[in-house]
Motif scaffolding. Sequence first.
Motif, PDB file in Angstrom:
ATOM      1  N   THR A 216       0.819  -1.211   0.000  1.00 63.25           N
ATOM      2  CA  THR A 216       0.000   0.000   0.000  1.00 63.25           C
ATOM      3  C   THR A 216       0.853   1.261   0.000  1.00 63.25           C
ATOM      4  O   THR A 216       0.503   2.265  -0.632  1.00 63.25           O
ATOM      5  CB  THR A 216      -0.930   0.008   1.229  1.00 63.25           C
ATOM      6  OG1 THR A 216      -1.809  -1.111   1.166  1.00 63.25           O
ATOM      7  CG2 THR A 216      -1.766   1.289   1.296  1.00 63.25           C
TER       8      THR A 216
ATOM      9  N   GLU B  55       4.626   2.816  -3.051  1.00 63.97           N
ATOM     10  CA  GLU B  55       4.622   3.765  -4.177  1.00 63.97           C
ATOM     11  C   GLU B  55       5.225   5.118  -3.794  1.00 63.97           C
ATOM     12  O   GLU B  55       5.596   5.897  -4.671  1.00 63.97           O
ATOM     13  CB  GLU B  55       3.200   3.960  -4.692  1.00 63.97           C
ATOM     14  CG  GLU B  55       2.259   4.656  -3.727  1.00 63.97           C
ATOM     15  CD  GLU B  55       0.866   4.871  -4.310  1.00 63.97           C
ATOM     16  OE1 GLU B  55       0.711   5.828  -5.096  1.00 63.97           O
ATOM     17  OE2 GLU B  55      -0.048   4.094  -3.981  1.00 63.97           O
ATOM     18  N   PHE B  56       5.340   5.380  -2.489  1.00 62.10           N
ATOM     19  CA  PHE B  56       5.867   6.662  -2.036  1.00 62.10           C
ATOM     20  C   PHE B  56       7.371   6.590  -1.766  1.00 62.10           C
ATOM     21  O   PHE B  56       7.940   7.478  -1.141  1.00 62.10           O
ATOM     22  CB  PHE B  56       5.099   7.127  -0.802  1.00 62.10           C
ATOM     23  CG  PHE B  56       3.608   7.158  -1.016  1.00 62.10           C
ATOM     24  CD1 PHE B  56       3.046   8.068  -1.901  1.00 62.10           C
ATOM     25  CD2 PHE B  56       2.782   6.244  -0.388  1.00 62.10           C
ATOM     26  CE1 PHE B  56       1.678   8.077  -2.131  1.00 62.10           C
ATOM     27  CE2 PHE B  56       1.412   6.245  -0.605  1.00 62.10           C
ATOM     28  CZ  PHE B  56       0.859   7.162  -1.487  1.00 62.10           C
TER      29      PHE B  56
ATOM     30  N   LYS C  69      -1.700   6.618   3.648  1.00 62.94           N
ATOM     31  CA  LYS C  69      -1.708   6.653   2.187  1.00 62.94           C
ATOM     32  C   LYS C  69      -2.335   7.953   1.683  1.00 62.94           C
ATOM     33  O   LYS C  69      -1.823   8.583   0.751  1.00 62.94           O
ATOM     34  CB  LYS C  69      -2.451   5.453   1.624  1.00 62.94           C
ATOM     35  CG  LYS C  69      -2.449   5.438   0.097  1.00 62.94           C
ATOM     36  CD  LYS C  69      -3.109   4.177  -0.466  1.00 62.94           C
ATOM     37  CE  LYS C  69      -3.060   4.193  -1.986  1.00 62.94           C
ATOM     38  NZ  LYS C  69      -3.642   2.975  -2.586  1.00 62.94           N
ATOM     39  N   GLU C  70      -3.439   8.363   2.285  1.00 61.40           N
ATOM     40  CA  GLU C  70      -4.110   9.592   1.862  1.00 61.40           C
ATOM     41  C   GLU C  70      -3.219  10.814   2.107  1.00 61.40           C
ATOM     42  O   GLU C  70      -3.170  11.738   1.289  1.00 61.40           O
ATOM     43  CB  GLU C  70      -5.438   9.753   2.592  1.00 61.40           C
ATOM     44  CG  GLU C  70      -6.487   8.696   2.223  1.00 61.40           C
ATOM     45  CD  GLU C  70      -6.729   8.627   0.729  1.00 61.40           C
ATOM     46  OE1 GLU C  70      -6.975   9.697   0.129  1.00 61.40           O
ATOM     47  OE2 GLU C  70      -6.655   7.522   0.166  1.00 61.40           O
TER      48      GLU C  70
ATOM     49  N   LYS D 199      -0.246  10.756  -0.474  1.00 68.18           N
ATOM     50  CA  LYS D 199      -0.639  11.137  -1.841  1.00 68.18           C
ATOM     51  C   LYS D 199      -0.614  12.653  -2.030  1.00 68.18           C
ATOM     52  O   LYS D 199      -0.376  13.133  -3.138  1.00 68.18           O
ATOM     53  CB  LYS D 199      -2.051  10.595  -2.132  1.00 68.18           C
ATOM     54  CG  LYS D 199      -2.105   9.118  -2.419  1.00 68.18           C
ATOM     55  CD  LYS D 199      -3.407   8.676  -3.048  1.00 68.18           C
ATOM     56  CE  LYS D 199      -4.612   8.943  -2.184  1.00 68.18           C
ATOM     57  NZ  LYS D 199      -5.855   8.339  -2.755  1.00 68.18           N
TER      58      LYS D 199
ATOM     59  N   TYR E  77       3.729  13.770  -1.018  1.00 65.97           N
ATOM     60  CA  TYR E  77       4.880  13.201  -1.750  1.00 65.97           C
ATOM     61  C   TYR E  77       4.586  13.127  -3.249  1.00 65.97           C
ATOM     62  O   TYR E  77       3.477  12.984  -3.676  1.00 65.97           O
ATOM     63  CB  TYR E  77       5.223  11.815  -1.204  1.00 65.97           C
ATOM     64  CG  TYR E  77       5.925  11.874   0.132  1.00 65.97           C
ATOM     65  CD1 TYR E  77       7.265  12.224   0.214  1.00 65.97           C
ATOM     66  CD2 TYR E  77       5.220  11.594   1.308  1.00 65.97           C
ATOM     67  CE1 TYR E  77       7.910  12.284   1.446  1.00 65.97           C
ATOM     68  CE2 TYR E  77       5.863  11.647   2.540  1.00 65.97           C
ATOM     69  CZ  TYR E  77       7.219  12.001   2.605  1.00 65.97           C
ATOM     70  OH  TYR E  77       7.853  12.073   3.808  1.00 65.97           O
TER      71      TYR E  77
END
Length: 317
Positions: free
Chosen positions: A37, A40-41, A310-311, A314, A317
Amino acid sequence: MKVIDLINANKKTAFSFEILPPLKGTGIEKLYQTIDTLREFDPKYINITTHRSEYVYKDLGNGLFQRNRLRRRPGTVAVAAAIQSKYNIRAVPHILCSGFTQEETEYVLLDLQFLGITDLLVLRGDKAKHESVFTPEGDGYFHAIELQEQINRFNRGEFTDGSEMKTMGTPFSYGVACYPEKHEEAPNIDEDIYWLKKKVEAGAEYAVTQLFYDNQKYFDFVDKVRKAGINIPIIPGIKPFKKLSQISMIPKTFKVDLPEELTKEALKCKNDQQTQQIGIEWCIKQCKELMAYGVPSIHFYTISAVDSIKEVAKVIY
């Protein structure tokens, strides 16, 4: 590259997070879902917590109870190895005073070195649930700085019994914890900073803070440690506020204050879904301010907060 090198080499604010090993018998897939999760960052490293054994009592059915030791979350070393192998992301296992003898610590260090895992976060750890005050395990340590000294001796090729290693591996590097609102057992913030300086002098390359929700507490703390001659990176530890029940739970559990503005907004919420959104918005604002201040890295605590993180990530980053 060591964690400190990854932090220093990053041109923007680095992203990292902490995970817990899975509960005994539950498998590792949920942990992988957390990493999937957030990967991706571009996390520069992932911390893995370590949990001491606790005493549990088994009812023998005859009016007697049998006391057994149980580790509910074993596997820190294995999880660290799995992460580095599967994701090629630097793994940073926590290593504790709490619940470990000197010999047990030495075996953990040997296992980690064999696996090529040479970044650590060195902590005293919490007292056992049955203890009123922190008590070392056997010949274990009262303070993180004593654990640092064992790691330093290991890096020099010395075992705890005084014998020497025939072959030395890659030395360990490590960070430590720090507390913008002071450790709960410290008499005051100045005494807390005194011991942080001692940990830096013993070899700590960076420090990660206890979670906080008031950036001014962090800014004031950094100002104090710089005046004390501490020049290592002070990495802010962040966790999004998520549930209304945390208004009382967070101050009690982590010994930190919640800002009045955050508390007022949370109390307007009718359910946890609304509270979570308030927490995400607060965390975004908090992280943007920290980035503007120039922090080299932000470290996120993921337990029960992966979706919120995650929020936040987004946006920032």
